[in-house]
Design a protein around this motif. Structure first.
Motif, PDB file in Angstrom:
ATOM      1  N   GLU A  69      40.616  51.739  44.317  1.00 42.91           N
ATOM      2  CA  GLU A  69      40.084  51.250  44.529  1.00 42.91           C
ATOM      3  C   GLU A  69      38.799  51.528  45.398  1.00 42.91           C
ATOM      4  OE1 GLU A  69      43.000  48.956  42.614  1.00 42.91           O
ATOM      5  OE2 GLU A  69      43.125  49.700  44.434  1.00 42.91           O
ATOM      6  N   ASP A 121      44.838  53.718  38.345  1.00 46.21           N
ATOM      7  CA  ASP A 121      45.184  52.455  39.153  1.00 46.21           C
ATOM      8  C   ASP A 121      46.286  51.638  38.647  1.00 46.21           C
ATOM      9  OD1 ASP A 121      44.486  50.240  40.660  1.00 46.21           O
ATOM     10  OD2 ASP A 121      43.888  49.348  38.923  1.00 46.21           O
ATOM     11  N   ASP A 164      44.576  45.920  45.682  1.00 45.74           N
ATOM     12  CA  ASP A 164      44.354  45.822  44.075  1.00 45.74           C
ATOM     13  C   ASP A 164      42.559  44.678  43.765  1.00 45.74           C
ATOM     14  OD1 ASP A 164      46.509  47.487  43.365  1.00 45.74           O
ATOM     15  OD2 ASP A 164      47.506  45.857  42.825  1.00 45.74           O
ATOM     16  N   SER A 165      42.227  44.855  42.470  1.00 47.58           N
ATOM     17  CA  SER A 165      41.052  44.678  42.431  1.00 47.58           C
ATOM     18  C   SER A 165      42.090  42.828  41.974  1.00 47.58           C
ATOM     19  CB  SER A 165      40.198  45.123  41.631  1.00 47.58           C
ATOM     20  OG  SER A 165      41.207  45.363  40.246  1.00 47.58           O
ATOM     21  N   ARG A 185      42.820  41.378  43.955  1.00 48.05           N
ATOM     22  CA  ARG A 185      43.376  40.712  45.141  1.00 48.05           C
ATOM     23  C   ARG A 185      43.782  39.795  44.506  1.00 48.05           C
ATOM     24  NH1 ARG A 185      42.242  44.353  46.746  1.00 48.05           N
ATOM     25  NH2 ARG A 185      39.648  44.922  48.139  1.00 48.05           N
TER      26      ARG A 185
END
Length: 791
Positions: A336, A373, A408-409, A411
């Motif tokens: 991220e 990721d 992580d994106s 959330r």
């Protein structure tokens, strides 16, 4: 060439023989002249010496078919009349060398080799053939072999191995070869050698006199990477290298050793790798390869990261086995925050040769690393937490809070819980939503000042993603414990003392730990002030002195005094306690040492510790248990039945506690009476009397047969048997068992034992069982039936 050499040898031999003959003739002439002069003067009588030889010469490797002529032995005693005989002895006499006994001609019988034996020592004499008497004294002479060039040079090794560093200068020494010649080095040039190179041009040369091989080309032409191995042939020629000389050869294998003259080079200029963001420190990312034309230590290399935005995120090391560069993760990655890195990597040799160092000694490559990721577990904002809470905090009071989030994106939401393996007593809990830690039970700092728990953070969307964080909870002290005496004091006062005399110094302890340190105050309890015989003086240093108020005490009037002392701490809220000090009145000597105290005072003092009292109590309990167990075992032995099984009703147990007569003692108790119940009455009045008891009367109540009334539970004959045994002085002793419970004489059924039964297998009539009454009816039905009823 060999023929020419042989002819030269023969010529030399002839020249030598001629010189020897001239010398011999001259010597003999000198001897003759000297003899004549002696005779003319008449002064001396000379003994004439008839012969004398020093040495003969013989050429080696004779190839003729006849014996090789060496020379002639001549004596003055030989007048040609055949009376003289020549005799030869010494090395090879008769085998290698022979002599004509008539004329003294000396010959060699076979071909000789100077390299095997260079000379021979022989002896000759002249004797009379008829009488065997020596005519001349024995003379010793030597036969020497003249050398010819018949041996070629020989090298010490058939194959030599040498090495020289590549790119060496011209004339660098490589290796020295050595050859030898077996011919005579003192005679001509037969053993004089000259070295030459027949194969190996133009790379190497050899010194003609020493055989030392050197490089013949410069550094630019001797490159190991182009050619590593060479084979050189060296010749050694005798006769000083002249024509007709013999030649020997050897092979020399020469290897060019490596020097670090080649730098490493990457196999490609750009490398690309990918690594998950969850990779931990030390995780391999990829390998890069470089090549080096050199070998061994000269090919060893090391890699370094010289630039790029990933210098702090990655490391590189060298695999010693493959000489590859291994890129590893050095810090935590976060997709991220950054998705890729670029680094510049340099490679160079570990062993550098200053002669070949240049700007091209290093090589560079670019490495691009992509971060992948992955779904990561929640991440706490701290690696650990330290929280403080007062020990008197109420239940449910907040201790602190923890915080974690999904990196992580996505959330994802996070929930909190406590790892109960770290909180077995369930003293704490955490709010699942906001991470607040609170109390579930009361705490006591004096029991445990620290509590270490672990809080778990779990993702809602993926419960498998969890994280742990340690939480250290420190309990803050409050003043909730009163001070007490530091120890148990044993205090005494002398009967004769003085007022204000200090008899004891006391101190205190407190389980609390105030931040400013402990401060204790001591005073006498109010209820004992007006009648007290002692006083308490606070020293101001957390100690106090116990002082007397009187000059004398009497242990007869009062032997023990109890002094109540109030101890107060200086913290908030203030805590205090009253400790009682026991003071004994004792008789003392002049120095104030205790001599005697009352028994009451001695008993009142804590003479035994708690451990000693517990030990005494345990010993008493163990003794009580032993007594109870012994009593129970003894009672069990008394109640144990003598007859264990119903099958043993006809057995008679007789125990003898006195010394008997063994097998000859037939007057004790005869069990045969049980086998013949009908004769029991007669045997009772016969020889069953004991030897140690004199019968005083016969049976008072002799047995009688009575019919058993129908329906009686206990036949009366049993009572009769009891009475008979009680009144019979010849009955067995009291430590034997008399069995009354069998039906014998006096019973309607008589004896039921198998001991008195007939041993025949004849059929018996059991119909009489029906006359015994209703109790035997079932038995009569079973045995009274015919065999056909069961067929």
């Amino acid at each position: 060439m060999r023929t020419l050499t042989f002819l030269l040898g023969v010529l030399w031999l002839c020249l030598g023989l001629s010189l020897d003959a001239v010398s011999l003739i001259g010597q003999r002439r000198m001897e003759t002249g000297a003899g004549a002069a002696a005779r003319g003067e008449g002064l001396l009588k000379r003994v004439r010496r008839g012969w004398m030889w020093n040495q003969f010469f013989l050429q080696e490797e004779y190839t003729g078919s006849d014996y090789q002529y060496i020379g002639k032995l001549q004596s003055d005693q030989d007048h040609g009349n055949g009376v003289v005989k020549y005799v030869l002895s010494g090395e090879g006499a008769g085998t290698v060398f022979v002599i004509d006994e008539n004329n003294g001609d000396l010959h060699a019988t076979r071909r000789l080799d100077r390299e095997e034996k260079a000379f021979y020592v022989l002896r000759a004499t002249v004797v009379n053939k008829r009488t065997g008497q020596k005519l001349e004294p024995e003379t010793e002479f030597t036969i020497k072999l003249h050398d010819i060039n018949d041996n070629e040079p020989q090298f010490s090794k058939e194959v030599y191995t040498g090495s020289v560093p590549e790119r060496s200068d011209i004339g660098t020494s490589v290796i020295q070869v050595t050859a030898t010649d077996a011919d005579d080095s003192m005679y001509g040039n037969s053993a004089k050698l000259v070295y030459s190179i027949s194969q190996g041009h133009p790379y190497f040369s050899v010194d003609p006199n020493t055989g030392l091989i050197r490089t013949a080309l410069g550094p630019g032409d001797m490159d190991r990477e182009q050619r590593e191995h060479y084979q050189v042939v060296i010749e050694a020629k005798d006769m000083a290298g002249q024509r007709g000389g013999l030649t020997g050869t050897t092979v020399v294998n020469i290897t060019l050793t490596d020097v670090n003259d080649n730098p490493p080079r990457f196999t490609q200029s750009i490398y690309q790798f990918a690594v998950p963001e969850s990779s931990k420190s030390g995780t391999p990312v990829g390998r890069i390869q470089a090549t080096d034309r050199d070998i061994g230590r000269n090919a060893e290399m090391f890699f370094t990261i010289v630039s790029g935005d990933g210098m702090d995120m990655f490391d590189i090391s060298t695999d010693k086995d493959t000489q590859e560069g291994v890129i590893t993760v050095s810090k935590s990655l976060d997709y991220e925050k950054k998705q890729s890195y670029t680094v510049e990597i340099q490679v160079q040799n570990t062993q550098m040769d200053p002669r070949f160092m240049s700007s091209n000694s290093k090589d560079m490559a670019t490495v691009r690393i992509a971060v992948e990721d992955v779904d990561e577990p929640p991440l706490f904002d701290k690696a650990s937490y330290v929280m403080d809470v007062k020990e008197d905090a109420a239940l449910g009071a907040a201790v602190g809070s923890v915080s974690a989030m999904d990196p992580d994106s996505a959330r994802s939401m996070v929930k909190y819980s406590i790892d109960r393996r770290t909180d077995m007593d369930r003293l704490f809990n955490v709010h699942p939503g906001n991470g607040s830690v609170f109390l579930l039970k009361s705490l006591d700092r004096e029991e445990n000042p620290w509590h270490n728990i672990s809080v778990i953070a779990t993702e809602f969307n993926n419960p498998r993603q969890i994280s742990h964080v340690p939480v250290y909870i420190r309990l803050l002290d409050i003043n909730d414990n009163a001070p007490t005496f530091a120890t148990v004091y044993e205090t005494f006062v002398c009967e004769r003392t003085k007022a204000g005399q200090r008899i004891q110094t006391v101190s205190a302890v407190d389980a609390d730990e105030p931040s400013a340190g402990h401060k204790f105050f001591f005073s006498l309890a109010s209820e004992g002030n007006h009648r007290s015989n002692f006083t308490v003086r606070d020293n101001g240093d957390n100690t106090a002195g116990i002082l007397t108020r009187r000059a004398s005490y009497s242990r007869l009037l009062q032997s023990v005094y109890l002094v109540p002392v109030v101890i107060t701490d200086g913290d908030y809220p203030m805590q205090s306690s009253t400790g009682t000090l026991t003071v004994r009145v004792c008789t003392c000597d002049r120095e104030g040492n205790m001599e005697l105290c009352n028994a009451e005072a001695l008993s009142s003092s804590p003479g035994l510790s708690t451990g000693a009292l517990i030990a005494i109590l345990l010993c008493a309990i163990i003794l009580l248990m032993i007594v109870v167990l012994f009593t129970a075992l003894k009672r069990q032995r008394k109640q144990e039945p003598l007859i264990i099984s119903k099958e043993d009703v006809r057995d008679n147990v007789v125990s003898y506690n006195d010394e008997g007569g063994g097998e000859e003692d037939t007057q004790a108790f005869d069990i045969g009476a049980l086998r013949h119940p009908d004769a029991a009455a007669a045997l009772e009045e016969s020889a069953k009397q004991r030897r140690d008891i004199i019968p005083t009367d016969t049976l008072l109540y002799p047995p009688h047969r009575h019919a058993a009334p129908s329906g009686l539970i206990m036949p009366p004959f049993i009572n009769q048997r009891v009475l008979e045994n009680d009144c019979n002085p010849t009955a067995p002793p009291y430590d034997s068992l008399a069995t009354y419970a069998y039906e014998g004489a006096g019973s309607v059924a008589e004896s039921l034992s198998s001991l008195g039964s007939a041993s025949s297998e004849a059929e018996q009539d059991y119909h009489y069982l029906s006359d015994w009454g209703p109790r035997f009816r079932k038995l009569a039905d079973l045995y009274g039936a015919e065999d056909s009823d069961f067929s």
